[in-house]
Design an enzyme around this catalytic site. Structure first.
Site, mmCIF file in Angstrom:
data_model
loop_
_atom_site.group_PDB
_atom_site.id
_atom_site.type_symbol
_atom_site.label_atom_id
_atom_site.label_comp_id
_atom_site.label_asym_id
_atom_site.label_seq_id
_atom_site.Cartn_x
_atom_site.Cartn_y
_atom_site.Cartn_z
ATOM 1 N N GLU A 67 0.809 -1.216 0.000
ATOM 2 C CA GLU A 67 0.000 0.000 0.000
ATOM 3 C C GLU A 67 0.846 1.272 0.000
ATOM 4 O O GLU A 67 0.467 2.274 -0.639
ATOM 5 C CB GLU A 67 -0.947 0.015 1.208
ATOM 6 C CG GLU A 67 -0.235 -0.055 2.562
ATOM 7 C CD GLU A 67 -1.218 0.009 3.715
ATOM 8 O OE1 GLU A 67 -2.272 0.643 3.552
ATOM 9 O OE2 GLU A 67 -0.925 -0.575 4.778
ATOM 10 N N SER A 157 10.140 -9.946 -18.397
ATOM 11 C CA SER A 157 10.947 -11.078 -17.984
ATOM 12 C C SER A 157 12.394 -10.648 -17.739
ATOM 13 O O SER A 157 12.687 -9.450 -17.643
ATOM 14 C CB SER A 157 10.874 -12.188 -19.043
ATOM 15 O OG SER A 157 11.460 -13.377 -18.565
ATOM 16 N N LYS A 160 17.809 -13.793 -16.710
ATOM 17 C CA LYS A 160 18.033 -14.934 -15.825
ATOM 18 C C LYS A 160 17.121 -16.115 -16.169
ATOM 19 O O LYS A 160 17.294 -17.218 -15.648
ATOM 20 C CB LYS A 160 17.851 -14.500 -14.371
ATOM 21 C CG LYS A 160 18.925 -13.509 -13.926
ATOM 22 C CD LYS A 160 18.605 -12.851 -12.613
ATOM 23 C CE LYS A 160 19.705 -11.849 -12.242
ATOM 24 N NZ LYS A 160 19.855 -10.759 -13.224
#
Length: 306
Positions: A67, A157, A160
Site C-alpha cells: 500500500e 521477464s 536470468k
C-alpha cells in the site's frame, strides 16, 4: 561519516550513450485506452506508469501488493497528470478471485505485468513464494486478460530466464513458456520483453554501491569475473512500450543492451565518478558468488539463436 558524492549520470556509469526507442507509435497505441500495470509501485512499474500517463490513456490502473508504494505513486501521478483518471488497486496476483474482480470492473485494454519476485538469493531461500508469485500469479493475470478479451498482455521477464540456475530465473522461464502457449488461444496478443539488470532499480547493484561509497566503503562485489548486461530504467520503459506497440502476439522481445560489463569494472567506475580512487580511497572486497547466481548471463536460448 557519510561521504559527499558528485553528481553521476547513468550514461557515464554504463560507458555508452542511452539507447533511444521510437515512442511515437507507442504513444498512439496507448492513447485513450484503459491500461493496467501490475507491480505499479516498483521501480520499473512506477516509471512505466509515468511514461504511460504522458501518452494520455483514458484510465490507468495501478495494481500492487504494497500500500505504501502504491499510494506514493498515486499521489505523484495525480499531481503531475490531473486530467487522467488514475485508480489504485491493492491486490495479490496470487488471489485469482481478486484479480478476476479487478478485470471485470475495469476491463483493461492493455496489461503490463511487472509484478514479480526478482531477488535471486532471496528466492533461493523462498522457492515456494517464487513459484506462487512468478508462475501462478502470472497465470492468473494472463488468464483474466484472455477471459476479458484485453487487446494486449506484456510480460516483463529477465535474462536470468535463459538457461536458469536460480529459482527466480527458472520461474521466469516457466512463465515465458506458459505465456507463449497461452498466446495461441484467444484474441489477446501476449508478448514477453526480456532484458538484463536495470541500473537504479530496487535490488540492483548501483544503489548498494552508492550507499557503500557514502559510508566510506568497502564496496562489495561477489566475484572479479562476474559480468552482467545493464540498462537504465528509462531505457527499460522505452523498450517495454515499443514491444507493446509492435506486438502481434507470441513474441519474445530482447532489446539491444550493448556489451556485458564486469561488475567490478562497474564498481570502479562508480567510485571514480563519485570523486574517489578505487582501491585507495574506497576499497573493493570480493564476497563470493551467492546461491543461484551465474558468472555471466545470456539473452537468448539455444533455440532462439537458430
Amino acid at each position: 561519516m557519510e561521504q559527499h558524492l558528485e553528481e553521476i549520470r547513468m550514461e557515464d556509469i554504463l560507458g555508452r550513450a542511452s539507447i533511444r526507442a521510437n515512442l511515437d507509435t507507442a504513444s498512439d497505441h496507448i492513447r485513450d485506452k484503459v491500461i493496467l500495470v501490475t507491480g505499479a509501485g516498483g521501480s520499473i512499474g512506477s516509471a512505466l506508469c509515468r511514461r504511460i500517463c504522458a501518452c494520455k490513456p483514458s484510465r490507468l490502473i495501478l495494481l500492487g501488493h504494497g500500500e505504501n508504494s502504491i499510494i506514493n505513486v498515486l499521489r505523484e501521478l495525480n499531481a503531475k497528470f490531473p486530467d487522467i483518471s488514475i485508480e489504485s488497486v491493492i491486490a495479490d496476483i496470487q488471489d485469482m478471485n481478486r484479480i478476476r474482480d479487478v478485470f471485470s470492473l475495469f476491463r483493461p485494454h492493455i496489461v503490463f505485468h511487472a509484478a514479480a519476485h526478482k531477488h535471486v538469493p532471496l528466492m533461493e531461500m523462498n522457492a515456494s513464494e517464487a513459484v506462487k508469485n512468478n508462475i501462478f500469479g502470472t497465470r492468473n493475470v494472463a488468464q483474466c486478460a484472455l477471459h476479458n478479451m484485453a487487446e494486449k498482455f506484456v510480460f516483463i521477464s529477465s535474462d536470468k530466464a535463459v538457461n536458469p540456475t536460480s529459482m527466480m530465473g527458472a520461474t521466469k522461464r516457466l512463465a515465458e513458456i506458459m505465456l507463449m502457449s497461452m498466446s495461441k488461444s484467444g484474441n489477446t496478443k501476449i508478448t514477453v520483453v526480456r532484458f538484463g539488470n536495470v541500473l537504479g532499480s530496487w535490488g540492483s547493484v548501483l544503489p548498494l554501491f552508492l550507499q557503500q561509497i557514502r559510508k566510506g566503503g568497502p564496496v562489495t562485489v561477489t566475484h572479479p569475473e562476474m559480468m552482467r548486461y545493464f540498462m537504465t530504467i528509462p531505457e527499460a520503459v522505452q523498450h517495454i512500450l515499443q514491444a507493446s506497440a509492435m506486438s502481434r502476439g507470441g513474441e519474445i522481445f530482447v532489446p539491444d543492451m550493448g556489451k556485458p560489463i564486469k561488475i567490478v569494472d562497474l564498481a570502479r567506475r562508480v567510485i571514480r565518478l563519485s570523486g574517489f580512487k578505487p582501491d585507495e580511497d574506497i576499497k573493493i572486497v570480493f564476497t563470493g558468488v551467492r546461491p543461484g547466481e551465474k558468472m555471466a548471463e545470456e539473452m537468448f536460448t539455444a533455440e532462439e539463436k537458430e
